[in-house]
Design a protein around this motif. Structure first.
Motif, PDB file in Angstrom:
ATOM      1  N   GLY A  23       1.037  -1.216  -0.186  1.00 54.06           N
ATOM      2  CA  GLY A  23      -0.063  -0.142   0.181  1.00 54.06           C
ATOM      3  C   GLY A  23       0.727   1.305  -0.026  1.00 54.06           C
ATOM      4  N   THR A  24       1.809   1.318   0.806  1.00 51.38           N
ATOM      5  CA  THR A  24       2.651   2.446   1.008  1.00 51.38           C
ATOM      6  C   THR A  24       3.159   2.641  -0.348  1.00 51.38           C
ATOM      7  OG1 THR A  24       4.160   3.624   2.595  1.00 51.38           O
ATOM      8  CG2 THR A  24       4.713   1.562   1.964  1.00 51.38           C
ATOM      9  N   GLU A  26      -8.747   8.831   2.042  1.00 42.74           N
ATOM     10  CA  GLU A  26      -9.311   7.821   2.163  1.00 42.74           C
ATOM     11  C   GLU A  26     -10.769   7.905   2.184  1.00 42.74           C
ATOM     12  OE1 GLU A  26      -7.287   5.659   5.565  1.00 42.74           O
ATOM     13  OE2 GLU A  26      -6.858   7.640   5.873  1.00 42.74           O
ATOM     14  N   TYR A  35      -4.161   7.529   7.330  1.00 38.84           N
ATOM     15  CA  TYR A  35      -3.266   6.610   7.035  1.00 38.84           C
ATOM     16  C   TYR A  35      -3.050   6.301   5.816  1.00 38.84           C
ATOM     17  CZ  TYR A  35      -0.076   2.822   8.349  1.00 38.84           C
ATOM     18  OH  TYR A  35       0.986   2.077   8.478  1.00 38.84           O
ATOM     19  N   HIS A  36      -1.599   6.527   5.276  1.00 43.53           N
ATOM     20  CA  HIS A  36      -1.199   6.512   3.943  1.00 43.53           C
ATOM     21  C   HIS A  36      -0.149   5.423   3.904  1.00 43.53           C
ATOM     22  CE1 HIS A  36      -4.793   8.755   2.404  1.00 43.53           C
ATOM     23  NE2 HIS A  36      -4.223   9.606   3.152  1.00 43.53           N
ATOM     24  N   GLU A  90      -7.508   2.893   9.700  1.00 40.84           N
ATOM     25  CA  GLU A  90      -6.586   2.982  10.780  1.00 40.84           C
ATOM     26  C   GLU A  90      -6.946   4.123  11.887  1.00 40.84           C
ATOM     27  OE1 GLU A  90      -4.091   0.538  10.856  1.00 40.84           O
ATOM     28  OE2 GLU A  90      -5.249  -0.082   9.101  1.00 40.84           O
ATOM     29  N   LYS A 129      -3.586  -4.466  -0.477  1.00 40.71           N
ATOM     30  CA  LYS A 129      -4.043  -5.690   0.622  1.00 40.71           C
ATOM     31  C   LYS A 129      -4.687  -6.536  -0.107  1.00 40.71           C
ATOM     32  CE  LYS A 129      -4.613  -2.310   4.378  1.00 40.71           C
ATOM     33  NZ  LYS A 129      -3.935  -2.594   5.606  1.00 40.71           N
ATOM     34  N   GLN A 188      -7.396   0.077   1.648  1.00 42.92           N
ATOM     35  CA  GLN A 188      -8.219  -0.690   2.509  1.00 42.92           C
ATOM     36  C   GLN A 188      -9.570  -1.084   2.192  1.00 42.92           C
ATOM     37  OE1 GLN A 188      -8.671  -0.972   7.394  1.00 42.92           O
ATOM     38  NE2 GLN A 188      -6.901  -0.036   6.686  1.00 42.92           N
ATOM     39  N   ASP A 234      -7.425   6.791  -1.867  1.00 43.79           N
ATOM     40  CA  ASP A 234      -6.732   5.743  -1.517  1.00 43.79           C
ATOM     41  C   ASP A 234      -7.433   4.552  -0.990  1.00 43.79           C
ATOM     42  OD1 ASP A 234      -5.059   3.768   0.147  1.00 43.79           O
ATOM     43  OD2 ASP A 234      -3.997   5.255   1.088  1.00 43.79           O
TER      44      ASP A 234
HETATM   45  N1  PMP Z   1      -3.217   3.236   2.840  1.00 48.10           N
HETATM   46  C1  PMP Z   1      -4.167   2.748   3.523  1.00 48.10           C
HETATM   47  C2  PMP Z   1      -5.709   3.624   3.573  1.00 48.10           C
HETATM   48  C3  PMP Z   1      -4.013   1.715   4.363  1.00 48.10           C
HETATM   49  O1  PMP Z   1      -4.918   1.408   5.232  1.00 48.10           O
HETATM   50  C4  PMP Z   1      -2.947   1.155   4.429  1.00 48.10           C
HETATM   51  C5  PMP Z   1      -2.615   0.010   5.341  1.00 48.10           C
HETATM   52  N2  PMP Z   1      -3.285  -0.042   6.674  1.00 48.10           N
HETATM   53  C6  PMP Z   1      -1.720   1.772   3.702  1.00 48.10           C
HETATM   54  C7  PMP Z   1      -1.996   2.682   2.862  1.00 48.10           C
HETATM   55  C8  PMP Z   1      -0.355   1.248   3.645  1.00 48.10           C
HETATM   56  O2  PMP Z   1      -0.229  -0.144   3.306  1.00 48.10           O
HETATM   57  P1  PMP Z   1       1.003  -1.270   3.621  1.00 48.10           P
HETATM   58  O3  PMP Z   1       0.907  -1.491   4.925  1.00 48.10           O
HETATM   59  O4  PMP Z   1       0.559  -2.174   2.562  1.00 48.10           O
HETATM   60  O5  PMP Z   1       2.088   0.025   3.257  1.00 48.10           O
END
Ligand code: PMP
Length: 894
Positions: A527-528, A607, A554-555, A612, A669, A643, A640
């Motif tokens: 995700g990141t 989001e 949370y990104h 989170e 995810k 999730q 984003d």
């Molecule tokens: N964006 C969102 C909306 C998330 O919920 C998450 C993980 N919880 C991430 C990015 C980051 O994903 P990752 O842990 O795979 O890097």
């Protein structure tokens, strides 16, 4: 029954249990709490010297008491520690005088009412190892050696488990034959070790007889035994007979010698494990107010442990006496001690608790040697086979080569314990510190559908689903099948600067289901990374640097994504982060417009639901309006859906239900079907071309693993399962059932500690009411759950969330339901099961949750009552009390 235990002042053998500097000053002892112990020793020595100079005839005397010792069975005992006024050397030089003092002490103990007397250290050696004393004593006496043997073998077992050494395949040397401890230990080890060596100081008929009986080789030369044996159990009374330098690399030594058998005051080799053998950890219910050796850390020598156990059992018996100890009695006292809650898995080395870092050093040193000198014909066991072996053990069939000890066979618990220990040692010690003891951090070894199984074959309903990575349930058979087939087909895993047909097809299929605006894909692994790709593209395509995001968002945690993750506790430690990032309140359209008007932002990243951040659902018009404003001010909208995507909110993407067409969308995810890591950034074609559509730019942002064949196979299979198996329909129906049930609990039970139930699809949050604020500040030291002090940052909030944690723990331990809190807000319990959850599973969760809330309601009252007492100063003096009170009043769920 009361007990007495006889000791003598600090002497060489006591020094062997503590760690001394070269100049004889104390470095540490069991548990490392040096000062208290030093004070205790100094007092007893000073009093003795004072008495001598004053011409007072020395007498046996009480030097310490053990009160209110309650074992796991509820049995209670109390004891006194009697000291005779002679040191070890004096006792051995003048045994007759020593026996006079021993008898004097026993007489005092008898008058006090002791029902059994333990002969500690040298008092159990003189007079034929207690036999002479026993004949004349008014009270039964014991040397305690049977439990010492049990403890030594248990220590051996746990040390082998730590060292990954299998006694059934190794040469084991027992040094100290034909001594009572060594002989009985050898008898118990003989049937289960690879090869047994008996090591005696000199030849004797007794040693010969034992070696014949056990079919074990008898040696009179310690160095040659050390060179041959991987495991050494040493129990001599001479001390210092084991030279560390001669040990095999990887050797495990259990030193039961009094004084210690291994030379030196500390480990000089990092590739061997030297364990102080024969120590017991007392039951949790023993108050730790005696100062004897490491007692306030729970450690006792097992000779004292045996005396305590006999007293707890009301057995006034001369249990262990003389040179020939019965192996049956060793097993018997071992079983008694286990029942009362004594434990032997806390390992010590040279008087100090064995640290995870020492074990890591040991494994590293052993592995390095193995790399240098590869085994000639090693057998190879794959990691999958290892897991299989673990499973076989769980299913009742024995693991092929269990490290065993005669009084114990490895249980599935040990397999889980070992994994937890390795995690603690090599991955993250704090996680285990937070939840290991309370059982909150599980070792899961199998998963299927909506269930997880721990190492003990306990089944848990999974409401975490890998924080949204397991939407289709664990190990979905079609995804497993596709992956297995793909591996057989031998597609290239990774081939750079080339076309991968699987990635190409996945891109086509993803774009087909994505909102209409999105036409191109960049593949990555998480995700990141997808967020990084989106932010970079936005800057390049817009020519602006500003990045607008929401507070509480949370990104991801890589530096770029972290810069737009609106949680200061994650950001602050790593600053300075990317410049030109601004956070605005979530769901605040006015704030959004105010910032967008500056036209300095490349993008607004948001989001659809803040996961989170605490499962926060914005008003329905928020995202569509945000899109309108972004268009108006020429700013890219990045949604984003890491999730919320892949069906989590009841539609394929949350954008679908809102008619939103973002400029960029991030995914990860569940795209990987719960089995492979894969992330994707989907983007408008014109934007991609603007950013990367030239020969000098097309490879500006790449990822080696992005779009790998197995990851793409899993994602393709995921899309197919979502199409074929009505996953979205089920998600919506079960969501209605789940939200409806939770809301009923919320409205029907007003005294329950719930504040709000919210969510969409299978992204649901239950927010608990915090404890009342004035109480919180008094609470911090109380630590009812044992987890609080670790739940940083935001201690105040964590303290307020006692009920949430309590419910989570009860769900886990009583009802077999695995759920988690939102990291940014511990008052919010996240409920996000696989989308494939069925109606029955939802009902069973609702029933469990209802009963937990009942208990949590009571618990809040109890906690508040305790805390209000703390204002009167009770807590300050006894910080441990509330934990016991609360756990007792809540069925021991703690
Ligand atoms: N964006 C969102 C909306 C998330 O919920 C998450 C993980 N919880 C991430 C990015 C980051 O994903 P990752 O842990 O795979 O890097």
């Amino acid at each position: 029954m009361k007990f007495a235990f006889l000791v003598h002042p600090l002497s060489d053998e006591a020094k062997a249990l503590v760690q001394m500097n070269e100049d004889n000053t104390l470095v540490g002892h069991w548990g490392g709490d040096i000062l208290e112990f030093c004070t205790f020793l100094h007092q007893t020595m000073a009093e003795r010297r004072h008495a001598q100079t004053a011409g007072v005839k020395p007498q046996a005397r009480v030097i310490d008491v053990f009160a209110n010792l309650r074992s796991d069975t509820g049995a209670v005992t109390e004891g006194r520690l009697y000291e005779i006024p002679m040191g070890a050397v004096e006792i051995l030089d003048d045994p007759a005088r020593a026996i006079d003092y021993i008898e004097q002490a026993i007489q005092m103990a008898a008058e006090w009412g002791a029902g059994v007397v333990g002969l500690g250290s040298m008092t159990g050696v003189v007079g034929g190892q207690g036999t002479f004393v026993a004949e004349r004593s008014p009270v039964p006496v014991t040397t305690g050696n049977s439990l010492t043997i049990h403890a030594a073998l248990q220590n051996l077992y746990y040390a082998c488990l730590e060292a990954n050494v299998d006694p059934s395949k190794e040469t084991v040397a027992v040094v100290g034959i034909p001594g009572s401890i060594a002989a009985a230990a050898a008898k118990l080890l003989a049937p289960i070790v690879g090869e047994l060596l008996l090591v005696a100081r000199r030849d004797s008929p007794k040693a010969r007889k034992l070696s014949e009986e056990l079919d074990a080789e008898l040696l009179f030369d310690i160095p040659s035994a050390l060179r041959r044996a991987k495991i050494v159990l040493s129990a001599t009374s001479t001390g210092s007979c084991i030279d560390q330098a001669l040990l095999q690399p990887g050797a495990v030594v259990i030193d039961v010698g009094v004084p210690a058998d291994v030379q030196g005051s500390g480990a000089i080799r990092d590739d061997v494990l030297i364990i102080s053998g024969g120590l017991s950890l007392v039951p949790d219910g023993f108050p730790r107010d005696s100062m004897f050796l490491g007692f306030h850390h729970g450690m006792v020598p097992s000779c004292l442990g045996e005396t305590m156990n006999l007293a707890l059992e009301n057995r006034g018996e001369c249990f262990s006496l003389g040179r020939d100890l019965s192996t049956e009695k060793v097993m018997q006292i071992g079983a008694i001690a286990d029942r009362h809650g004594f434990r032997f898995d806390r390992l010590y080395s040279f008087g100090l608790a064995l640290e995870p870092s020492q074990l890591a050093q040991y494994h590293k040193a052993v592995s390095r040697r193995k790399l240098l000198v590869p085994a000639a014909h090693g057998t190879h066991e794959s990691d999958a086979q290892r897991l299989g072996n673990g499973r076989a053990a769980l299913n009742g069939s024995p693991a092929p080569s269990p490290p065993a000890s005669p009084t114990r066979i490895p249980t599935s618990e040990d397999i889980g314990d070992r994994a937890a220990k390795l995690h603690e040692r090599y991955i993250n010690p704090v996680l285990l510190a937070i939840g290991g003891k309370s059982g909150f951090v599980k070792t899961f070894i199998r998963a299927e559908g909506c269930h997880l199984w721990d190492h003990d074959e306990n089944r848990y309903l999974d409401l975490v689903a890998g924080f949204g990575s397991v939407n289709l349930g664990h190990n979905h058979p079609r995804i497993v099948e596709e992956l297995t087939q793909a591996m057989r087909l031998q597609a290239p895993g990774f081939a750079q600067s080339a076309v991968n047909p699987l990635a190409a097809r996945l891109a086509e299929e993803l774009i087909a289901v994505a909102p209409p605006s999105l036409e191109m894909v960049f593949f990555c692994n998480s995700g990141t990374e997808s967020v990084e790709a989106a932010l970079k593209l936005a800057r390049l395509a817009s020519g602006r640097s500003g990045l607008l995001h929401c507070q509480g968002s949370y990104h991801g945690k890589s530096l770029g994504a972290l810069s737009v993750t609106g949680n200061p506790s994650y950001q602050k430690p790593f600053g300075p982060l990317l410049p030109d990032c601004t956070g605005i309140p979530y769901a605040d359209l006015e704030a959004l417009e105010r910032e967008l008007q500056t036209r300095k932002y490349a993008c607004f990243i948001v989001e659809p639901i803040q996961g989170e951040g605490g499962m926060i659902v914005p008003p329905r018009d928020y995202l569509p309006e945000a899109q309108r404003l972004c268009r108006k001010y020429d700013t890219l909208l990045i949604v984003d859906e890491v999730q919320t995507g892949m069906g989590r909110t009841g539609t394929m993407f949350a954008c679908d239900a809102l008619g939103v067409e973002p400029d960029v969308m991030t995914l990860a995810k569940s795209l990987g079907g719960g089995l492979m890591p894969i992330g994707a950034m989907l983007v408008r074609r014109d934007l991609w071309l603007k950013a990367y559509g030239s020969i000098d730019r097309f490879a500006l942002h790449t990822s080696t693993f992005g779009g790998g064949s197995l990851a793409c196979t899993a994602a393709l299979a995921t899309l197919r399962v979502m199409r074929d198996e009505q996953v979205l329909q089920n998600c919506r129906a079960r969501s209605e059932q789940l939200l409806g049930g939770l809301r009923r609990i919320f409205t029907e039970q007003s005294p329950y500690p719930l504040k709000e139930v919210r969510g969409q699809g299978m992204m649901i949050g239950v927010e608990f009411a915090p404890l009342k604020p004035p109480i919180v500040s008094n609470y911090k030291g109380a630590d009812v759950t044992g987890m609080m002090k670790y739940v940083v940052p935001n201690l105040d909030k964590a303290v307020q969330s006692v009920s949430t944690l309590y419910v989570l723990q009860t769900l886990l331990q009583v009802h077999g339901v695995y759920a988690q809190v939102a990291r940014s807000n511990p008052l919010v319990m996240r409920i996000q099961p696989p989308l494939t959850i069925d109606a029955e599973q939802v009902d069973s969760f609702l029933g469990a949750f209802r009963s937990c809330c009942d208990e949590a309601g009571d618990m809040s009252d109890i906690v508040e009552a305790i805390i209000s007492k703390s204002t009167m100063g009770i807590m300050e003096s006894k910080p441990a009390a509330p934990a016991a009170t609360v756990s007792a009043s809540s069925n021991g769920v703690h």
